[in-house]
Scaffold this active site. Structure first.
Site, PDB file in Angstrom:
ATOM      1  N   SER A 142     -20.746  36.211 -21.920  1.00  0.00           N
ATOM      2  CA  SER A 142     -21.066  35.131 -22.869  1.00  0.00           C
ATOM      3  C   SER A 142     -20.460  33.838 -22.338  1.00  0.00           C
ATOM      4  CB  SER A 142     -20.447  35.475 -24.226  1.00  0.00           C
ATOM      5  OG  SER A 142     -20.423  34.349 -25.077  1.00  0.00           O
ATOM      6  N   TYR A 155     -12.803  37.599 -29.145  1.00  0.00           N
ATOM      7  CA  TYR A 155     -14.111  37.604 -28.481  1.00  0.00           C
ATOM      8  C   TYR A 155     -14.013  36.978 -27.093  1.00  0.00           C
ATOM      9  CZ  TYR A 155     -19.242  37.298 -28.116  1.00  0.00           C
ATOM     10  OH  TYR A 155     -20.557  37.441 -27.723  1.00  0.00           O
TER      11      TYR A 155
HETATM   12  N1  LIG Z   1     -26.232  36.628 -29.928  1.00  0.00           N
HETATM   13  C1  LIG Z   1     -25.512  35.768 -29.222  1.00  0.00           C
HETATM   14  O1  LIG Z   1     -25.397  34.579 -29.574  1.00  0.00           O
HETATM   15  C2  LIG Z   1     -24.846  36.215 -27.950  1.00  0.00           C
HETATM   16  C3  LIG Z   1     -24.468  35.229 -27.021  1.00  0.00           C
HETATM   17  C4  LIG Z   1     -23.830  35.647 -25.839  1.00  0.00           C
HETATM   18  C5  LIG Z   1     -23.592  36.977 -25.599  1.00  0.00           C
HETATM   19  N2  LIG Z   1     -23.962  37.916 -26.534  1.00  0.00           N
HETATM   20  C6  LIG Z   1     -23.672  39.314 -26.242  1.00  0.00           C
HETATM   21  O2  LIG Z   1     -24.899  40.012 -26.150  1.00  0.00           O
HETATM   22  C7  LIG Z   1     -24.685  41.385 -26.456  1.00  0.00           C
HETATM   23  C8  LIG Z   1     -25.741  41.848 -27.451  1.00  0.00           C
HETATM   24  O3  LIG Z   1     -25.572  41.108 -28.632  1.00  0.00           O
HETATM   25  P1  LIG Z   1     -26.759  40.787 -29.652  1.00  0.00           P
HETATM   26  O4  LIG Z   1     -26.637  39.357 -29.969  1.00  0.00           O
HETATM   27  O5  LIG Z   1     -28.038  41.347 -29.179  1.00  0.00           O
HETATM   28  O6  LIG Z   1     -26.185  41.586 -30.921  1.00  0.00           O
HETATM   29  P2  LIG Z   1     -26.881  42.517 -32.028  1.00  0.00           P
HETATM   30  O7  LIG Z   1     -28.250  42.050 -32.339  1.00  0.00           O
HETATM   31  O8  LIG Z   1     -25.863  42.617 -33.098  1.00  0.00           O
HETATM   32  O9  LIG Z   1     -27.000  43.919 -31.261  1.00  0.00           O
HETATM   33  C9  LIG Z   1     -25.855  44.572 -30.809  1.00  0.00           C
HETATM   34  C10 LIG Z   1     -26.213  45.987 -30.409  1.00  0.00           C
HETATM   35  O10 LIG Z   1     -25.009  46.622 -29.962  1.00  0.00           O
HETATM   36  C11 LIG Z   1     -24.822  47.828 -30.691  1.00  0.00           C
HETATM   37  N3  LIG Z   1     -23.403  48.088 -30.834  1.00  0.00           N
HETATM   38  C12 LIG Z   1     -22.459  47.323 -31.433  1.00  0.00           C
HETATM   39  N4  LIG Z   1     -21.258  47.926 -31.394  1.00  0.00           N
HETATM   40  C13 LIG Z   1     -21.447  49.108 -30.760  1.00  0.00           C
HETATM   41  C14 LIG Z   1     -20.606  50.181 -30.414  1.00  0.00           C
HETATM   42  N5  LIG Z   1     -19.293  50.171 -30.729  1.00  0.00           N
HETATM   43  N6  LIG Z   1     -21.114  51.252 -29.767  1.00  0.00           N
HETATM   44  C15 LIG Z   1     -22.435  51.279 -29.447  1.00  0.00           C
HETATM   45  N7  LIG Z   1     -23.291  50.288 -29.738  1.00  0.00           N
HETATM   46  C16 LIG Z   1     -22.803  49.222 -30.387  1.00  0.00           C
HETATM   47  C17 LIG Z   1     -25.538  47.592 -32.008  1.00  0.00           C
HETATM   48  O11 LIG Z   1     -26.019  48.778 -32.615  1.00  0.00           O
HETATM   49  P3  LIG Z   1     -25.201  49.697 -33.638  1.00  0.00           P
HETATM   50  O12 LIG Z   1     -24.611  48.766 -34.659  1.00  0.00           O
HETATM   51  O13 LIG Z   1     -26.212  50.644 -34.144  1.00  0.00           O
HETATM   52  O14 LIG Z   1     -24.172  50.373 -32.800  1.00  0.00           O
HETATM   53  C18 LIG Z   1     -26.755  46.789 -31.553  1.00  0.00           C
HETATM   54  O15 LIG Z   1     -27.774  47.654 -31.108  1.00  0.00           O
HETATM   55  C19 LIG Z   1     -23.246  41.491 -26.973  1.00  0.00           C
HETATM   56  O16 LIG Z   1     -22.426  41.955 -25.939  1.00  0.00           O
HETATM   57  C20 LIG Z   1     -22.900  40.049 -27.319  1.00  0.00           C
HETATM   58  O17 LIG Z   1     -21.523  39.800 -27.252  1.00  0.00           O
HETATM   59  C21 LIG Z   1     -24.604  37.561 -27.688  1.00  0.00           C
END
Ligand SMILES: NC(=O)c1ccc[n+]([C@@H]2O[C@H](COP(=O)([O-])OP(=O)(O)OC[C@H]3O[C@@H](n4cnc5c(N)ncnc54)[C@H](OP(=O)(O)O)[C@@H]3O)[C@@H](O)[C@H]2O)c1
Length: 239
Positions: A142, A155
């Site tokens: 990120s 984070y």
């Molecule tokens: N959205 C943003 O603004 C952003 C920006 C930069 C980086 N990121 C990074 O991108 C990645 C994906 O995020 P996203 O935005 O797509 O989030 P999201 O829509 O909340 O999806 C997160 C996914 O991770 C799974 N997950 C969470 N905790 C888990 C655990 N302990 N074990 C297994 N699975 C787990 C969730 O499913 P379950 O709850 O079913 O486990 C879900 O499928 C993350 O690493 C986040 O830090 C996001």
């Protein structure tokens, strides 16, 4: 480089960036191992993908922050898929609060999921790639991995650590033709961002999970002799 018939494991595949990437890879003919905690999300995606594309889709529910559980799930997926070419370490959580106020249990859970989860999953997946002398590992970090901000101690620490892990591992395995990449997106329109109350600016121009999936696809399609080391993806929408 054609991706057809390759195999990929995606953690956090139930929604957001992981789900968008699963769909993008399925369209390319990649066989998939999908991992998350919520079984219903995975089953519905499995159903959607296997009815639309001629690919194999295996699913495993696991909390990546729990080592034994994560290891078993990854071993099961590799066993079912029979090989592993691509690993997307994407599962992650965001919890914000000042260091003084944040519950230590919450703080630790961010590190356990984002950093330890990446380590646990990679450690089990790596021997398969080493044995076949090739593969690609993409870790979703990120912008929070590049700079700190108030309320982001957990984070930011987790994502800075993911960048460190990525570069160190890259140096360890590049001679084995294993490409290790970190992506550093700014805010993406997913549940994680919305639930964390991240500023989104003009909603119509906000970056979407599908946009990150495009970059992942582009990185995977580079000739095997080269790889994206670290790449940021931002929106033109000021946030
Ligand atoms: N959205 C943003 O603004 C952003 C920006 C930069 C980086 N990121 C990074 O991108 C990645 C994906 O995020 P996203 O935005 O797509 O989030 P999201 O829509 O909340 O999806 C997160 C996914 O991770 C799974 N997950 C969470 N905790 C888990 C655990 N302990 N074990 C297994 N699975 C787990 C969730 O499913 P379950 O709850 O079913 O486990 C879900 O499928 C993350 O690493 C986040 O830090 C996001």
């Amino acid at each position: 480089m054609a991706l057809e018939n390759q195999t990929a494991i995606i953690t956090g595949a139930g929604k957001g960036i992981g789900k968008a990437t699963a769909i993008a890879l399925a369209k390319e003919g990649v066989n998939l191992g999908l991992l998350a905690r919520n079984r219903a999300d995975l089953e519905s995606l499995q159903q959607e993908l296997t009815s639309a594309y001629r690919i194999k889709v295996s699913i495993a529910t696991a909390d990546v922050s729990k080592r034994a559980v994560a290891e078993r799930a990854v071993e099961t997926l590799i066993g079912e898929l029979g090989s592993l070419d691509i690993l997307l370490n994407n599962a992650g959580v965001a919890q914000f609060g000042t260091l003084a106020d944040m519950d230590p249990e919450q703080w630790e859970q961010v590190i356990r999921t984002n950093l330890m989860g990446t380590y646990y999953v990679t450690r089990v997946a790596l021997p398969t790639m080493l044995k076949q002398n090739g593969g690609t590992i993409i870790n979703i970090a990120s912008t929070a991995g590049e700079r700190g901000f108030a309320t982001g101690s957990a984070y930011c620490a987790s994502k800075h650590a993911v960048l460190g892990l990525t570069e160190a591992l890259m140096q360890e395995v590049r001679k084995s033709n294993i490409r290790v990449t970190a992506l550093t997106p700014s805010t993406v329109n997913t549940d994680l961002a919305v639930n964390a109350g991240l500023p989104i600016g003009d909603e119509d121009r906000m970056m979407q999970a599908e946009d990150v999936a495009e970059l992942i696809l582009a990185a995977l399609k580079l000739p095997p002799r080269v790889f994206l080391k670290t790449a940021g993806i931002w929106t033109t929408n000021p946030q």
